[in-house]
Design an enzyme around this catalytic site. Sequence first.
Site, PDB file in Angstrom:
ATOM      1  N   LYS A 111      40.246  57.218  40.775  1.00 31.76           N
ATOM      2  CA  LYS A 111      41.838  57.371  40.885  1.00 31.76           C
ATOM      3  C   LYS A 111      42.580  58.107  40.006  1.00 31.76           C
ATOM      4  O   LYS A 111      43.179  58.970  40.059  1.00 31.76           O
ATOM      5  CB  LYS A 111      42.369  56.039  40.930  1.00 31.76           C
ATOM      6  CG  LYS A 111      41.845  54.996  39.807  1.00 31.76           C
ATOM      7  CD  LYS A 111      41.497  53.423  39.800  1.00 31.76           C
ATOM      8  CE  LYS A 111      40.962  52.963  38.939  1.00 31.76           C
ATOM      9  NZ  LYS A 111      40.709  51.711  38.835  1.00 31.76           N
ATOM     10  N   GLU A 135      39.109  55.495  49.595  1.00 31.88           N
ATOM     11  CA  GLU A 135      39.777  54.302  49.900  1.00 31.88           C
ATOM     12  C   GLU A 135      39.624  53.419  48.524  1.00 31.88           C
ATOM     13  O   GLU A 135      40.418  52.598  48.197  1.00 31.88           O
ATOM     14  CB  GLU A 135      39.209  53.461  51.052  1.00 31.88           C
ATOM     15  CG  GLU A 135      39.976  52.420  51.324  1.00 31.88           C
ATOM     16  CD  GLU A 135      41.251  52.443  52.114  1.00 31.88           C
ATOM     17  OE1 GLU A 135      41.741  53.279  53.086  1.00 31.88           O
ATOM     18  OE2 GLU A 135      42.146  51.925  51.372  1.00 31.88           O
ATOM     19  N   GLY A 140      41.593  48.311  45.399  1.00 36.77           N
ATOM     20  CA  GLY A 140      40.139  47.287  45.840  1.00 36.77           C
ATOM     21  C   GLY A 140      40.133  47.359  47.176  1.00 36.77           C
ATOM     22  O   GLY A 140      39.583  48.313  47.895  1.00 36.77           O
ATOM     23  N   GLY A 193      35.694  41.123  34.450  1.00 38.28           N
ATOM     24  CA  GLY A 193      35.024  42.482  34.721  1.00 38.28           C
ATOM     25  C   GLY A 193      36.411  43.135  35.787  1.00 38.28           C
ATOM     26  O   GLY A 193      35.974  43.952  36.429  1.00 38.28           O
ATOM     27  N   GLU A 196      39.652  47.785  33.057  1.00 34.53           N
ATOM     28  CA  GLU A 196      39.018  49.281  33.218  1.00 34.53           C
ATOM     29  C   GLU A 196      38.232  49.138  31.646  1.00 34.53           C
ATOM     30  O   GLU A 196      38.511  48.258  30.740  1.00 34.53           O
ATOM     31  CB  GLU A 196      39.970  50.398  32.841  1.00 34.53           C
ATOM     32  CG  GLU A 196      40.625  50.578  34.167  1.00 34.53           C
ATOM     33  CD  GLU A 196      39.802  50.932  35.215  1.00 34.53           C
ATOM     34  OE1 GLU A 196      39.188  51.996  35.474  1.00 34.53           O
ATOM     35  OE2 GLU A 196      40.023  50.251  36.238  1.00 34.53           O
ATOM     36  N   ASP A 207      46.707  53.040  35.038  1.00 32.17           N
ATOM     37  CA  ASP A 207      45.859  52.551  36.253  1.00 32.17           C
ATOM     38  C   ASP A 207      46.569  52.413  37.353  1.00 32.17           C
ATOM     39  O   ASP A 207      46.568  52.999  38.433  1.00 32.17           O
ATOM     40  CB  ASP A 207      44.966  51.484  36.051  1.00 32.17           C
ATOM     41  CG  ASP A 207      44.208  50.900  37.031  1.00 32.17           C
ATOM     42  OD1 ASP A 207      43.055  51.753  37.327  1.00 32.17           O
ATOM     43  OD2 ASP A 207      44.595  50.311  37.709  1.00 32.17           O
ATOM     44  N   LYS A 211      47.052  54.797  40.755  1.00 32.84           N
ATOM     45  CA  LYS A 211      47.269  54.611  42.236  1.00 32.84           C
ATOM     46  C   LYS A 211      48.336  54.936  42.937  1.00 32.84           C
ATOM     47  O   LYS A 211      48.508  55.392  44.307  1.00 32.84           O
ATOM     48  CB  LYS A 211      46.794  52.991  42.429  1.00 32.84           C
ATOM     49  CG  LYS A 211      45.419  52.496  41.655  1.00 32.84           C
ATOM     50  CD  LYS A 211      45.384  51.257  41.346  1.00 32.84           C
ATOM     51  CE  LYS A 211      43.908  50.883  40.807  1.00 32.84           C
ATOM     52  NZ  LYS A 211      43.888  49.490  40.254  1.00 32.84           N
ATOM     53  N   GLY A 308      37.529  44.404  41.065  1.00 33.71           N
ATOM     54  CA  GLY A 308      35.963  43.664  40.857  1.00 33.71           C
ATOM     55  C   GLY A 308      35.247  44.537  41.592  1.00 33.71           C
ATOM     56  O   GLY A 308      35.306  45.290  42.616  1.00 33.71           O
TER      57      GLY A 308
HETATM   58  N1  HSE Z   1      41.163  48.037  36.295  1.00 29.28           N
HETATM   59  C1  HSE Z   1      41.661  47.960  37.836  1.00 29.28           C
HETATM   60  C2  HSE Z   1      42.791  46.696  38.058  1.00 29.28           C
HETATM   61  C3  HSE Z   1      40.245  47.725  38.462  1.00 29.28           C
HETATM   62  O1  HSE Z   1      42.800  45.904  37.225  1.00 29.28           O
HETATM   63  O2  HSE Z   1      43.297  46.706  38.981  1.00 29.28           O
HETATM   64  C4  HSE Z   1      40.717  48.092  39.840  1.00 29.28           C
HETATM   65  O3  HSE Z   1      41.190  49.505  39.989  1.00 29.28           O
END
Ligand code: HSE
Length: 442
Positions: A111, A135, A140, A193, A196, A207, A211, A308
Amino acid sequence: MTTRHRSEPVVLGLIGLGTVGTGFFNLLQKEQKLLERRLGFPLRLKTIADRRIETKAGKEHQGIHLTSDAQEIISDPEIQIVIELIGGIEPARTLLLDSIKERKSVVTANKALLATHGEELFAAVHASRTDFAFEGAVGGGIPILRSLREGIGGNRILSIKGIINGTCNYILTRMTYEHLDFDTVLKDAQALGYAECDPSLDIDGMDAAHKLAILGTLSFGTPIPFEQIPVEGIRGIQIVDIDFGREFGYTLKLLGIAKDHGSTIDLRVHPAFLPEDSMLAEVDGVFNAVEVTGESLGPALFYGRGAGADPTATAVMGDVMELARAIHTGCFHQVPPLGFSWNDRVQRPMTGLDEVRCEYYLRFMAHDQPGTLSYLSGVLGTHGISIESVIQKGRKKGGSVPVVILTHTAPESSVRAALQIIDRSTHVTEPTVLIRVEGKDE
Ligand code: HSE
């Protein structure tokens, strides 16, 4: 056009055996039979490249060529689909450009790269007529990009409101319902997890902005200059504001917002209060949701796990299947990757925050003395800002107390001008907290 023999596999090369790469590998192993039944031909993972392949290689990778040099994948004429899952800008950018030049079909979930260098990549894709899918970059496991391009591609998209960062949503949810502080919850999100490698990308809103830029360009058919997206994260959010918001009937979320205003577009990322009975307000934890409003469609909500390994691997696999089918049938370029034909995209200017119009939650830390409330409402009034509700609580001797004002819809430029005056006055002890309310659209 050649039709391949049914059993001939489509050959894959995977670059990056991190969280998502491993998720993809596991899914490919686990669902080999299902994939073959759905596709009518097998997928064969020939090579995996990772900078630290020697520490990651295991029994499960037997029969696959393992290398630390990603160029081995790009220069291998047998590999038809390159799957880039290393993230970050370089070397991912160079590897993708090289793969496109080699006319490989390319899948990525990157992204940050798409948001900041998308024009360069898509120009290369257009020039070399490669198939390109991404995608996994947004939401996710939610198939939102394919839906924008295809399922609702016959609509003018009026707006997008998205909870598109799982880490922030997880943190805000636990702060709201468990009254835990920000740092404690962030550590949990990292351990699970979701975050980032550099969690500031999550909590400072970048982030989500990456997106949103991708969602915006697919929705409006216009290039999005990433650096022009106003971005505010959740680092400064205090539980006191979440609590006051709940008293007004609102839930706090980090939103990515994109609106089509005709000749201009409005894209921004910031925390926002949502009416607690709205569907987006009920999206909790690591879940993501994107509310798309199409002109003929009306609102539609896409909901699912937004972070994830497994959800993202699911999205990547969907892309691999689409591109493998194109290779298998020889029918490439069925849908342009950005959902609009390259030459029909139209540049439209982006409006800034000053042009936003919404309701505002304002928390002043004011001296508890006669005249303070009338001062605050007076300054707001002279800027044309009308008050919907007020809460004042917790009288402290000699200290300041929170005065929370919810405004009616007002232009942000007027609200900012009023706050500049108030924050310089002796009536308040701290800068005012401003949170936008995304309720009714103007
Ligand atoms: N770090 C991102 C989040 C992971 O927390 O949404 C998915 O892009």
